[in-house]
Design an enzyme around this catalytic site. Structure first.
Site, short mmCIF file in Angstrom:
data_model
loop_
_atom_site.label_atom_id
_atom_site.label_comp_id
_atom_site.label_asym_id
_atom_site.label_seq_id
_atom_site.Cartn_x
_atom_site.Cartn_y
_atom_site.Cartn_z
N HIS A 219 12.67 -57.16 -2.64
CA HIS A 219 13.02 -56.00 -3.47
C HIS A 219 14.27 -56.24 -4.32
O HIS A 219 14.36 -55.73 -5.43
CB HIS A 219 13.19 -54.75 -2.60
CG HIS A 219 14.32 -54.79 -1.61
ND1 HIS A 219 14.21 -55.44 -0.41
CD2 HIS A 219 15.56 -54.25 -1.64
CE1 HIS A 219 15.35 -55.31 0.27
NE2 HIS A 219 16.19 -54.59 -0.46
N LYS A 223 18.88 -59.90 -7.91
CA LYS A 223 20.34 -60.03 -7.78
C LYS A 223 20.82 -61.48 -7.87
O LYS A 223 22.01 -61.72 -8.06
CB LYS A 223 20.81 -59.42 -6.46
CG LYS A 223 20.77 -57.89 -6.48
CD LYS A 223 21.33 -57.30 -5.19
CE LYS A 223 21.36 -55.78 -5.24
NZ LYS A 223 21.88 -55.17 -4.00
#
Length: 356
Positions: A219, A223
């Site tokens: 998910h 990042k």
């Protein structure tokens, strides 16, 4: 006269002879006995159907003019019996007119022999149609075996592909742990909670549940593209820094979107939509309600619930009660109300995941 006569022991070809005249049945059996068949017989159409329903035959010799049911009707009805519909039917009758012959084939007969007939003609046609029937059965069995093998091979290939996808996910999870403040335990808890939530959603299949479980660890994969000074900043992010941080949803989607594999597709959806909110105030697209994919809605709730109840660089862990109060207050705002109800109704199961 017995209803079944075994002419020679060891015979495994069963022939049903149907004629209302017993002498005709005896004549046919006397001719065919030299080929070692097992015979059954019936003297009317209904009796023949009863025998067909209760047992299987390799060939049926069928008269047309009989009491109760004529041969045409018997043939039409047996074609509706699953185990008998492919049984070859030879009409053996005195009706020699063209219309009767045509009706015989229309009813489903494979051959039409008129009385009186020669013994060699009957022997030859019976043998031919039995061989054709056995060949068809063999070919069907072979085709079924080939299809089964093909399905098994396809399943093995699909399993191997899924295994490779799982390995990719695990590798990327390790990358996530090395670049983010989110620990591997957080990722695993989110996966388990997502699976548990999905298992209580009536519209989701076992395949969906498995996809959510295996893809949810991805998910926050976006990042890895966020600058470390923002990602690891101990304090609150500035507005500009938060704008950069929010790009991780789109970046994660961009990393995964080109794969057409089931798990990668699920992961791309989750990466992109797990920060969308039920009321439309989320990002990156501002989707609202059921516009948000159910996978994204599930992971959104699991991710926030776990994040609230565990310490991060920028905050301390909340109590369970405070976290649940927050979740309830944001039901219909941030979170899908139906999923919130599942979390509340099955809270002990979610707490077990946290303890583990």
């Amino acid at each position: 006269m017995n209803r079944e006569i075994i002419v020679k022991s060891g015979s495994d070809i069963r022939i049903l002879i149907v004629d209302d005249v017993s002498e005709n049945i005896q004549v046919a059996m006397n001719i065919l006995k030299e080929d070692s068949y097992t015979f059954s017989f019936a003297t009317d159409g209904q009796e023949a159907l009863n025998l067909i329903v209760s047992g299987g035959f390799d060939l049926i010799l069928l008269d047309i003019m009989m009491p109760k049911l004529n041969g045409f009707d018997v043939c039409r009805r047996l074609k509706k019996i699953e185990h008998a519909k492919h049984t070859p039917v030879i009409f053996l009758t005195a009706k020699a007119d063209a219309d009767s012959i045509a009706e015989g084939f229309e009813a489903g007969g494979v051959d039409y022999i008129t009385k009186p007939f020669h013994a060699n003609e009957l022997l030859s046609r019976v043998k031919t149609h039995i061989e054709l029937s056995q060949s068809r059965t063999f070919l069907q069995k072979y085709a079924d075996e080939v299809e089964t093998k093909a399905k098994l091979q396809a399943q093995r290939l699909a399993d191997e592909i899924e295994k490779n996808q799982c390995e990719m996910i695990y590798i990327l999870m390790e990358v996530m742990e090395s670049t983010s403040d989110e620990t591997g335990q957080h990722i695993k808890r989110v996966a388990e909670m997502s699976r548990l939530l999905a298992s209580y959603v009536p519209s989701l299949s076992e395949s969906d549940i498995n996809s959510v479980f295996l893809a949810s660890p991805m998910h926050d994969i976006g990042k890895i593209a966020i600058p470390k000074e923002i990602l690891h900043k101990p304090g609150k992010l500035t507005e500009e820094e938060m704008t950069v941080m929010k790009t991780h949803a789109e970046k994660g989607y961009e990393l995964l979107k080109n794969s057409k594999r089931r798990l990668s597709t699920a992961a791309s959806i989750i990466a992109k939509e797990h920060h969308e909110k039920w009321d439309g105030t989320g990002y990156p697209l501002g989707l609202k309600g059921e516009e948000i994919h159910i996978y994204g809605r599930i992971v959104a709730l699991a991710d926030v619930f776990d994040a609230l109840t565990h310490k991060r660089q920028y905050k301390n862990a909340w109590t369970i009660d405070d976290a649940i109060t927050y979740i309830k207050d944001n039901s219909g705002k941030h979170f899908d109300p139906a999923l919130v109800d599942i979390l509340i109704d099955h809270l002990p199961e979610f707490l077990d995941i946290m303890k583990q």
